[in-house]
Design an enzyme around this catalytic site. Structure first.
Site, PDB file in Angstrom:
ATOM      1  N   THR A  96       0.938  -1.247  -0.028  1.00  0.00           N
ATOM      2  CA  THR A  96       0.140   0.067  -0.036  1.00  0.00           C
ATOM      3  C   THR A  96       0.923   1.189  -0.100  1.00  0.00           C
ATOM      4  O   THR A  96       2.034   1.258   0.434  1.00  0.00           O
ATOM      5  CB  THR A  96      -0.743   0.092   1.321  1.00  0.00           C
ATOM      6  OG1 THR A  96      -1.447  -1.344   1.164  1.00  0.00           O
ATOM      7  CG2 THR A  96      -1.865   1.212   1.401  1.00  0.00           C
ATOM      8  N   THR A 134      -3.611   0.700  -3.246  1.00  0.00           N
ATOM      9  CA  THR A 134      -2.718  -0.548  -2.695  1.00  0.00           C
ATOM     10  C   THR A 134      -2.913  -1.726  -3.489  1.00  0.00           C
ATOM     11  O   THR A 134      -4.096  -1.856  -4.462  1.00  0.00           O
ATOM     12  CB  THR A 134      -3.437  -1.114  -1.363  1.00  0.00           C
ATOM     13  OG1 THR A 134      -2.156  -2.016  -0.916  1.00  0.00           O
ATOM     14  CG2 THR A 134      -4.635  -1.617  -1.385  1.00  0.00           C
ATOM     15  N   GLY A 163       0.392   0.200   5.695  1.00  0.00           N
ATOM     16  CA  GLY A 163       0.883  -0.850   6.586  1.00  0.00           C
ATOM     17  C   GLY A 163      -0.565  -1.762   7.149  1.00  0.00           C
ATOM     18  O   GLY A 163      -0.320  -2.000   8.550  1.00  0.00           O
TER      19      GLY A 163
HETATM   20  O1  DON Z   1      -7.189  -2.355   2.495  1.00  0.00           O
HETATM   21  C1  DON Z   1      -6.270  -2.682   3.486  1.00  0.00           C
HETATM   22  O2  DON Z   1      -6.670  -2.567   4.605  1.00  0.00           O
HETATM   23  C2  DON Z   1      -5.203  -3.459   3.058  1.00  0.00           C
HETATM   24  N1  DON Z   1      -5.320  -4.213   1.815  1.00  0.00           N
HETATM   25  C3  DON Z   1      -4.004  -2.587   3.283  1.00  0.00           C
HETATM   26  C4  DON Z   1      -2.855  -3.436   2.774  1.00  0.00           C
HETATM   27  C5  DON Z   1      -1.517  -2.698   3.199  1.00  0.00           C
HETATM   28  O3  DON Z   1      -1.476  -1.548   3.871  1.00  0.00           O
HETATM   29  C6  DON Z   1      -0.310  -3.116   2.789  1.00  0.00           C
HETATM   30  N2  DON Z   1       1.019  -2.578   3.391  1.00  0.00           N
HETATM   31  N3  DON Z   1       1.536  -3.022   3.920  1.00  0.00           N
END
Ligand code: DON
Length: 559
Positions: A373, A391, A465
């Site tokens: 993301t 993301t 994150g």
């Molecule tokens: O939408 C979400 O909450 C997750 N798919 C976000 C993923 C994310 O932040 C990955 N990064 N580390």
């Protein structure tokens, strides 16, 4: 689960980091008109070029987002989804939902085999992919408020893909870390040589196919992606490789324009993203508790104790109530001023609570929300303030690159609850509200947030994150506006993260020992979690000038 999830969470937190020299990530134009903060200097450069060409914060956003899809393709890109909160120059605010949708052939138990959820299916390969929404979201904002030609703002991204850019150590490490998964799919040709050796730091990465896709978008707009050649290529590949996304899924994709979550927080108004993100609701809930306990007045370890309690209260609500409001009943009462004011009563001032469960907001049967993301922050002096979190989900998403496209497709299907109570890649548990269904959007933690004071924007902020997004955003806002710290310092203060389950309070290693000791004495199950997070923010100083900051921890990680 705890050990594994902690490990996976740790890995993901490393993945969201990026690199390099501090101020090239976050810049303000010389004349003070425009500001931008991203996780990659080349994306920030793209935004600055848009400003130079006469563009505004919207042009800068689009330029940065497309550039990130090239230079930071493990975190975001046109194969993924996005949420944008925008305050337009005329004072209107909008929440633009470009989240992926489950394909029409998706089913409740599509990731369950022999009665058990199989995480490899929701995380890697064709079934992990949701129908991408970023392209439509970016086209919408640009058509509505961009000042320059769409084809022009795509130019920096096209050039970076066509001519290449130098791979930084962090990207090379991410490729190496995910190699065993990436090598399973044809996209390996992008990042590995014929002997299956991964690309190295210092190599030039050229992506001709991606450049061609960007050119087609520049020429034909989003229709090429949703109704034309791109959709066809993906659908054909899916059919031949056990996937379920069809051309129809692409042509049926639609953007949702949602009511932002608007809540009071002391003298400020928060404008957050509504469901299917949990971000707006829970950032509001946690900050409301902090405002009610006079957080800034508390001694340091008490401050983190209350923060942890508030995080748990919010995440317990998340696990129970939250999902796509077009499919599940998500009560608006979760952000009703009375419910927000009641949350503080559930904080145990003496010790870490171990009995927190979801609350019962008012009107929970009628007042409903209508049914790896990156974060980009931009703002301009016309009064456009933008927060966009976008993301592919985990690093390189599903790892699938449909041959000929050069585009990594997301694995957002893993953000659904494959089975109630079974944690996803971030250790998050969900209930029926977040079960898979055709056309549904998976629950998210992405929290693009604007803060207003007397109707005027004073901060745009968001993070990457997974579930730590919510708690990073809370801490950035609270440190800046409640503790009155300048933005660079507000982002650097040691962070904590609690997501209710597992029952662990994650603490950064830079936390003063006395605080960690104080938290343990109150009964918190404290665990160290490396320097994590990727918050981008812009605020204004006393003279009304922009201050743009990109995650200070990122710069340490690219060595
Ligand atoms: O939408 C979400 O909450 C997750 N798919 C976000 C993923 C994310 O932040 C990955 N990064 N580390």
């Amino acid at each position: 689960m705890n050990k594994l999830c902690g490990f996976v969470l740790g890995l993901l937190l490393i993945f969201v980091a990026s690199a390099g020299v501090a101020d090239r990530y976050a810049q303000v134009t010389e004349d003070g008109y425009g500001a931008v903060a991203t996780v990659h200097p080349l994306a920030t450069d793209a935004a600055m070029e848009a400003y130079r060409e006469g563009g505004n914060a919207v042009d800068a956003l689009v330029a940065a987002a497309y550039a990130l899809g090239v230079v930071d393709s493990n975190n975001s890109g046109i194969g993924g989804g996005a949420f944008i909160v925008i305050r337009w120059a005329n004072g209107d605010v909008e929440a633009i939902d470009g989240r992926e949708t489950a394909p029409a052939a998706a089913t409740r138990n599509m990731f369950v085999r022999d009665g058990k959820a199989v995480s490899d299916l929701s995380r890697n390969g064709p079934l992990a992919v949701g129908v991408p929404g970023s392209v439509m979201a970016l086209e919408y904002v640009h058509q509505k408020g961009g000042k320059t030609e769409f084809a022009d703002v795509l130019q920096p991204g096209i050039l970076l893909a066509d001519k290449g850019f130098i791979v930084e150590p962090l990207l090379a490490r991410r490729v190496a870390l995910t190699a065993h998964q990436l090598l399973r799919y044809e996209g390996r040709h992008l990042l590995f040589d014929e002997q299956r050796k991964p690309i190295n730091a210092g190599d030039v990465l050229i992506q001709k196919e991606l450049a061609a896709v960007y050119r087609a978008l520049a020429e034909n707009g989003a229709d090429y992606f949703y109704k034309g050649g791109f959709a066809e290529q993906v659908a054909e590949w899916m059919q031949a490789n056990g996937g379920i996304i069809t051309k129809q899924d692409f042509s049926n994709y639609s953007l949702k324009l949602r009511e932002p979550v608007r809540t009071r927080f002391g003298d400020y108004e928060l404008v957050g993203f509504p469901p299917p993100s949990s971000g707006g609701v829970h950032v509001a809930q946690i900050l409301s508790v902090l405002a009610d306990v006079q957080w800034a007045e508390l001694p340091l370890s008490e401050r983190y104790h209350v923060l942890s309690e508030a995080m748990q209260i919010a995440f317990a609500d998340r696990a129970h109530w939250l999902g796509d409001p077009d499919f599940a009943k998500v009560p608006k009462g979760l952000v009703h001023p009375k419910y927000l004011a009641s949350l503080v009563e559930r904080v145990n001032a003496e010790k870490a609570s171990d009995d927190i469960i979801y609350g019962s907001p008012f009107d929970y049967s009628d007042g409903l929300f209508s049914r790896h993301t990156t974060h980009i922050a931009t703002a301009d002096k016309d009064g456009n303030w933008v927060a966009m979190t976008t993301t592919l989900n985990t690093a390189f998403g599903s790892k699938v690159v449909v041959p000929g496209t050069g585009v990594f497709l997301n694995n957002q299907m893993d953000d659904f609850s494959a089975q109630p109570g079974v944690p996803n890649t971030y250790g998050l548990v969900g209930a029926e509200a977040n079960a898979v269904a055709p056309g549904k959007r998976p629950l998210s933690s992405m929290s693009p947030t604007l803060v207003l004071r007397q109707g005027k924007p004073v901060m745009t902020v968001g993070a990457a994150g997974g579930p730590t997004i919510i708690t990073q955003v809370v801490q950035a806002v609270a440190n800046h506006l409640l503790l009155d710290k300048p933005l660079p310092e507000a982002l650097a203060i040691p962070r904590v993260h609690h997501q209710w389950r597992p029952e662990i309070l994650y603490v950064e290693p830079t936390m003063p020992k006395a605080v960690t000791k104080g938290l343990r004495e109150k009964g918190h199950g404290v665990k160290a979690l490396g320097a994590y997070g990727a918050t981008q923010a812009i605020s204004i100083d006393e003279d009304g000038e922009f201050v743009a900051v990109s995650e200070p921890r990122l710069k340490q990680r690219n060595r």
